[in-house]
Design a protein around this motif. Structure first.
Motif, PDB file in Angstrom:
ATOM      1  N   ALA A  15       0.707  -1.267  -0.182  1.00  0.00           N
ATOM      2  CA  ALA A  15      -0.185   0.057  -0.035  1.00  0.00           C
ATOM      3  C   ALA A  15       0.728   1.305  -0.111  1.00  0.00           C
ATOM      4  O   ALA A  15       1.959   1.448   0.612  1.00  0.00           O
ATOM      5  N   GLY A  16       0.501   2.324  -0.795  1.00  0.00           N
ATOM      6  CA  GLY A  16       1.101   3.546  -0.913  1.00  0.00           C
ATOM      7  C   GLY A  16       1.997   3.741  -2.273  1.00  0.00           C
ATOM      8  O   GLY A  16       2.457   4.846  -2.309  1.00  0.00           O
ATOM      9  N   THR A  17       2.047   2.732  -3.011  1.00  0.00           N
ATOM     10  CA  THR A  17       2.714   2.845  -4.465  1.00  0.00           C
ATOM     11  C   THR A  17       1.755   3.695  -5.025  1.00  0.00           C
ATOM     12  O   THR A  17       0.811   3.903  -4.966  1.00  0.00           O
ATOM     13  N   ALA A 134      14.685  -2.236  -5.882  1.00  0.00           N
ATOM     14  CA  ALA A 134      13.729  -2.677  -4.994  1.00  0.00           C
ATOM     15  C   ALA A 134      12.571  -2.996  -6.058  1.00  0.00           C
ATOM     16  O   ALA A 134      12.410  -2.293  -6.825  1.00  0.00           O
ATOM     17  N   SER A 135      11.525  -3.621  -5.360  1.00  0.00           N
ATOM     18  CA  SER A 135      10.183  -4.066  -6.407  1.00  0.00           C
ATOM     19  C   SER A 135       9.295  -2.946  -6.618  1.00  0.00           C
ATOM     20  O   SER A 135       8.448  -2.965  -7.401  1.00  0.00           O
ATOM     21  N   SER A 136       9.397  -1.973  -5.409  1.00  0.00           N
ATOM     22  CA  SER A 136       8.403  -0.879  -5.662  1.00  0.00           C
ATOM     23  C   SER A 136       8.932   0.458  -4.905  1.00  0.00           C
ATOM     24  O   SER A 136       9.801   0.120  -4.006  1.00  0.00           O
ATOM     25  N   ASN A 137       8.281   1.310  -4.944  1.00  0.00           N
ATOM     26  CA  ASN A 137       8.502   2.615  -4.453  1.00  0.00           C
ATOM     27  C   ASN A 137       8.345   2.523  -2.675  1.00  0.00           C
ATOM     28  O   ASN A 137       8.824   3.417  -2.044  1.00  0.00           O
ATOM     29  N   VAL A 138       7.594   1.540  -2.354  1.00  0.00           N
ATOM     30  CA  VAL A 138       7.092   1.382  -1.016  1.00  0.00           C
ATOM     31  C   VAL A 138       8.147   0.292  -0.227  1.00  0.00           C
ATOM     32  O   VAL A 138       8.571   0.261   0.547  1.00  0.00           O
ATOM     33  N   PRO A 156       8.052   7.480  -2.032  1.00  0.00           N
ATOM     34  CA  PRO A 156       6.998   8.718  -2.588  1.00  0.00           C
ATOM     35  C   PRO A 156       6.708   9.538  -1.375  1.00  0.00           C
ATOM     36  O   PRO A 156       6.794   8.992  -0.042  1.00  0.00           O
ATOM     37  N   PRO A 157       6.301  10.607  -1.539  1.00  0.00           N
ATOM     38  CA  PRO A 157       6.227  11.802  -0.385  1.00  0.00           C
ATOM     39  C   PRO A 157       5.170  11.271   0.628  1.00  0.00           C
ATOM     40  O   PRO A 157       4.300  10.531   0.138  1.00  0.00           O
ATOM     41  N   GLY A 158       5.469  11.522   1.780  1.00  0.00           N
ATOM     42  CA  GLY A 158       4.199  11.171   2.854  1.00  0.00           C
ATOM     43  C   GLY A 158       4.650   9.634   3.508  1.00  0.00           C
ATOM     44  O   GLY A 158       3.876   9.346   4.399  1.00  0.00           O
ATOM     45  N   ILE A 159       5.685   9.000   3.179  1.00  0.00           N
ATOM     46  CA  ILE A 159       6.000   7.644   3.306  1.00  0.00           C
ATOM     47  C   ILE A 159       6.353   7.727   5.006  1.00  0.00           C
ATOM     48  O   ILE A 159       6.044   6.956   5.640  1.00  0.00           O
TER      49      ILE A 159
END
Ligand SMILES: O=C(O)C(=O)C[C@]1(C(=O)O)C=C[C@@H](O)C=C1
Length: 311
Positions: A15-17, A134-138, A156-159
């Motif tokens: 979640a978050g991508t 890595a497999s994703s931005n999260v 991503p911003p807000g992480i």
């Protein structure tokens, strides 16, 4: 008491991508089950097996270009259709475990497409860094809390509101207006209705050993007044120098000029994959010259019919 089973939609998680943000734009997916997966192959396998009704996948980034994993998967996995297109503005921050400063950063974890979009910033501000994909931005920032392999991550911003991490720098993307284009892929053969602001996606192979074959491919569109918004070559993979072309054409298969271009392609190419006709994310009406209007094709066919009937 009967309970309605929720339809499942696969997306690159966790979640978050940005992929999740693209799925959030799909009205039919609201209130359904969202399945987080680790890569494009897994998302498409979910669709093929029927586990998910559709999968959201990134297909093009305004800075890094076509997402090759997606383009190649769509060429190889049969019977998939694109049913929608979505745009997500993307920008990035650099995060680290609390206590880390920018001067401590030697290894940066990042999704390869995100890394490519922050390369100038990273080369300027962390000049000697190494990169762990890595497999994703999260998944990249989450990995900082699991192992110490990387010192910082592109995210991503807000992480920082979800993970116990410190923001070392904001707006590290090389282009502040970067956008990623996503497509919703399904197995349905029902083609979304024509809106006048549509796109048709195709994968086309060239006939072998023929001078001017690429020009002939392009002529199929040019002679019907069909504009292309994307044409990208990808290796077929069986031998050096063999390529297929990933194409986005303005218009819908129910537009006579697009249908006629498809007939031309089918006659000329050994392999044409129709990936779908669907509404454009930017909702911009397709522009074309009047002489390629539906009426002109319909009129010409009626004329031929009268000749064939001997009228
Ligand atoms: O990792 C994410 O957030 C994704 O949604 C994946 C993805 C991609 O596959 O291109 C999406 C948008 C960004 O351009 C970078 C990564």
């Amino acid at each position: 008491m009967s309970e309605t089973r929720k339809a499942s939609y696969s997306f690159l998680g966790p979640a978050g991508t940005f992929t999740e943000a693209a799925l959030a734009q799909v009205p039919e997916a609201r209130g359904q089950a969202w399945r987080s997966v680790n890569n494009v192959g897994e998302a498409l396998a979910d669709v093929v097996s029927g586990r998910s009704v559709a999968a959201m996948i990134a297909i093009e980034n305004s800075v890094d270009g076509g997402v090759s994993a997606t383009q190649d998967a769509l060429a190889k996995v049969p019977d998939l259709r694109i049913i929608g297109e979505y745009l997500v503005p993307v920008n990035f921050v650099l995060v680290a475990r609390p206590g880390t400063t920018l001067a401590d950063v030697k290894i940066v974890a990042a999704h390869p497409v995100a890394y490519a979009q922050c390369r100038d910033w990273l080369e300027t501000h962390v000049p000697h860094h190494g990169h762990i994909p890595a497999s994703s931005n999260v998944a990249a920032p989450a990995s900082l809390l699991e192992t110490e392999q990387a010192d910082a991550a592109v995210a991503p911003p807000g992480i920082e509101n979800h993970l116990d991490l410190t923001v070392l720098a904001t707006d590290i993307g090389d282009n502040p207006n970067a956008v990623t284009r996503f497509v919703l892929v399904s197995r349905t053969t029902v083609i979304p209705a024509r809106t006048g602001a549509d796109k048709t996606s195709l994968i086309v192979e060239l006939p072998e050993d023929r001078a001017g074959a690429l020009l002939e491919l392009l002529e199929q569109f040019a002679t019907r007044g069909v504009n292309l918004s994307l044409i990208q070559s990808r290796p077929i993979g069986d031998a050096l120098g063999r390529y297929r072309f990933v194409i986005d054409a303005d218009g819908h298969i129910h537009d006579e000029r697009v249908a006629d271009a498809l007939l031309g392609l089918r006659r000329f190419s050994p392999k044409v994959i129709f990936l779908g006709s669907y509404p454009r994310a930017d909702r911009q009406q397709n522009e074309y010259t009047k002489r390629y209007d539906d009426d002109v094709y319909i009129g010409a066919r009626a004329w031929l019919d009268t000749l064939l009937r001997g009228a």
